[in-house]
Design a protein around this motif. Structure first.
Motif, PDB file in Angstrom:
ATOM      1  N   LEU A 193       0.843  -1.196   0.000  1.00 46.05           N
ATOM      2  CA  LEU A 193       0.000   0.000   0.000  1.00 46.05           C
ATOM      3  C   LEU A 193       0.876   1.242   0.000  1.00 46.05           C
ATOM      4  O   LEU A 193       1.829   1.327   0.786  1.00 46.05           O
ATOM      5  CB  LEU A 193      -0.908   0.007   1.234  1.00 46.05           C
ATOM      6  CG  LEU A 193      -1.815  -1.210   1.417  1.00 46.05           C
ATOM      7  CD1 LEU A 193      -2.529  -1.151   2.759  1.00 46.05           C
ATOM      8  CD2 LEU A 193      -2.823  -1.304   0.285  1.00 46.05           C
ATOM      9  N   GLU A 230       0.476   5.439   0.128  1.00 43.01           N
ATOM     10  CA  GLU A 230      -0.367   6.616   0.266  1.00 43.01           C
ATOM     11  C   GLU A 230       0.263   7.821  -0.421  1.00 43.01           C
ATOM     12  O   GLU A 230       1.489   7.911  -0.543  1.00 43.01           O
ATOM     13  CB  GLU A 230      -0.598   6.980   1.743  1.00 43.01           C
ATOM     14  CG  GLU A 230      -1.222   5.900   2.598  1.00 43.01           C
ATOM     15  CD  GLU A 230      -0.210   5.143   3.409  1.00 43.01           C
ATOM     16  OE1 GLU A 230      -0.559   4.600   4.464  1.00 43.01           O
ATOM     17  OE2 GLU A 230       0.969   5.103   2.975  1.00 43.01           O
ATOM     18  N   CYS A 249      -4.598   5.937  -1.811  1.00 42.84           N
ATOM     19  CA  CYS A 249      -3.822   4.769  -1.391  1.00 42.84           C
ATOM     20  C   CYS A 249      -3.904   3.746  -2.507  1.00 42.84           C
ATOM     21  O   CYS A 249      -4.982   3.203  -2.767  1.00 42.84           O
ATOM     22  CB  CYS A 249      -4.365   4.213  -0.094  1.00 42.84           C
ATOM     23  SG  CYS A 249      -3.623   2.641   0.411  1.00 42.84           S
ATOM     24  N   TRP A 278      -8.717   3.872   6.693  1.00 40.48           N
ATOM     25  CA  TRP A 278      -7.802   4.978   6.934  1.00 40.48           C
ATOM     26  C   TRP A 278      -7.702   5.176   8.441  1.00 40.48           C
ATOM     27  O   TRP A 278      -8.713   5.354   9.121  1.00 40.48           O
ATOM     28  CB  TRP A 278      -8.290   6.261   6.286  1.00 40.48           C
ATOM     29  CG  TRP A 278      -8.163   6.277   4.798  1.00 40.48           C
ATOM     30  CD1 TRP A 278      -9.130   5.986   3.878  1.00 40.48           C
ATOM     31  CD2 TRP A 278      -6.992   6.614   4.047  1.00 40.48           C
ATOM     32  NE1 TRP A 278      -8.624   6.108   2.606  1.00 40.48           N
ATOM     33  CE2 TRP A 278      -7.322   6.507   2.677  1.00 40.48           C
ATOM     34  CE3 TRP A 278      -5.690   7.001   4.395  1.00 40.48           C
ATOM     35  CZ2 TRP A 278      -6.399   6.771   1.661  1.00 40.48           C
ATOM     36  CZ3 TRP A 278      -4.780   7.266   3.384  1.00 40.48           C
ATOM     37  CH2 TRP A 278      -5.139   7.152   2.034  1.00 40.48           C
ATOM     38  N   THR A 316      -7.422   1.370  -5.833  1.00 35.80           N
ATOM     39  CA  THR A 316      -7.100   2.573  -5.076  1.00 35.80           C
ATOM     40  C   THR A 316      -8.268   2.935  -4.151  1.00 35.80           C
ATOM     41  O   THR A 316      -9.425   2.815  -4.541  1.00 35.80           O
ATOM     42  CB  THR A 316      -6.804   3.751  -6.018  1.00 35.80           C
ATOM     43  OG1 THR A 316      -5.711   3.398  -6.877  1.00 35.80           O
ATOM     44  CG2 THR A 316      -6.425   5.003  -5.244  1.00 35.80           C
ATOM     45  N   TYR A 376      -2.653   6.808   7.683  1.00 36.04           N
ATOM     46  CA  TYR A 376      -2.228   5.517   7.175  1.00 36.04           C
ATOM     47  C   TYR A 376      -3.388   4.802   6.491  1.00 36.04           C
ATOM     48  O   TYR A 376      -4.514   4.827   6.982  1.00 36.04           O
ATOM     49  CB  TYR A 376      -1.742   4.618   8.312  1.00 36.04           C
ATOM     50  CG  TYR A 376      -0.537   5.109   9.047  1.00 36.04           C
ATOM     51  CD1 TYR A 376      -0.664   5.912  10.177  1.00 36.04           C
ATOM     52  CD2 TYR A 376       0.743   4.754   8.631  1.00 36.04           C
ATOM     53  CE1 TYR A 376       0.450   6.354  10.872  1.00 36.04           C
ATOM     54  CE2 TYR A 376       1.861   5.194   9.323  1.00 36.04           C
ATOM     55  CZ  TYR A 376       1.704   5.993  10.439  1.00 36.04           C
ATOM     56  OH  TYR A 376       2.809   6.426  11.123  1.00 36.04           O
ATOM     57  N   CYS A 377      -3.072   4.136   5.422  1.00 43.06           N
ATOM     58  CA  CYS A 377      -3.989   3.254   4.730  1.00 43.06           C
ATOM     59  C   CYS A 377      -3.726   1.835   5.235  1.00 43.06           C
ATOM     60  O   CYS A 377      -2.574   1.460   5.438  1.00 43.06           O
ATOM     61  CB  CYS A 377      -3.728   3.365   3.228  1.00 43.06           C
ATOM     62  SG  CYS A 377      -4.600   2.210   2.199  1.00 43.06           S
ATOM     63  N   GLY A 415       0.269   0.976   4.763  1.00 47.36           N
ATOM     64  CA  GLY A 415       1.124   1.852   3.995  1.00 47.36           C
ATOM     65  C   GLY A 415       2.121   2.545   4.903  1.00 47.36           C
ATOM     66  O   GLY A 415       2.121   2.353   6.117  1.00 47.36           O
TER      67      GLY A 415
END
Length: 123
Positions: free
Chosen positions: A4, A6, A22, A36, A78, A95-96, A114
């Motif tokens: 992942l 971002e 992401c 998220w 995405t 963060y994803c 991510g």
């Protein structure tokens, strides 16, 4: 293994907007619940929003309801977070994350992450 990445963070004035993206690779994106999270200095990582594999179910933490919108494009692998009416308290690393199955607020239940993107909202 899912990777992942971002993008879209930055510095914005209070009341402004940002769109985080992401991009996923290496897995079957369309089967994952996407989320998220954000983490501000000295605070625990918190779930901001999540979206089911189909996009049919979404969740938002109370503080962002009506201001943030999570969406996904399974063709492009995405997930997005549209953030509007940003406030200084939204400042954090975003963060994803991905997991199979249902969304949970507990970040430890997400195996894929991510690297994070910084969002800073100035007053």
């Amino acid at each position: 293994q899912v990777q992942l990445v971002e993008s879209g963070g930055g510095l914005v004035q209070a009341g402004g907007s940002l769109r985080l993206s992401c991009a996923a690779s290496g897995g079957t994106f369309s089967t994952y619940t996407m989320a998220w999270f954000r983490q501000a200095p000295g605070k625990q990582r918190e779930l901001v929003a999540s979206i089911s594999w189909s996009g049919g179910d979404t969740y938002y933490t109370d503080s962002v309801k009506g201001r943030f919108t999570v969406s996904r494009d399974n063709v492009k692998s995405t997930v997005y977070l549209q953030m509007s009416s940003l406030q200084p308290e939204d400042t954090a690393v975003y963060y994803c994350a991905a997991r199979s199955g249902y969304a949970y607020t507990n970040y430890a239940l997400y195996p894929y992450w991510g690297q994070g993107t910084q969002v800073t909202v100035s007053s």
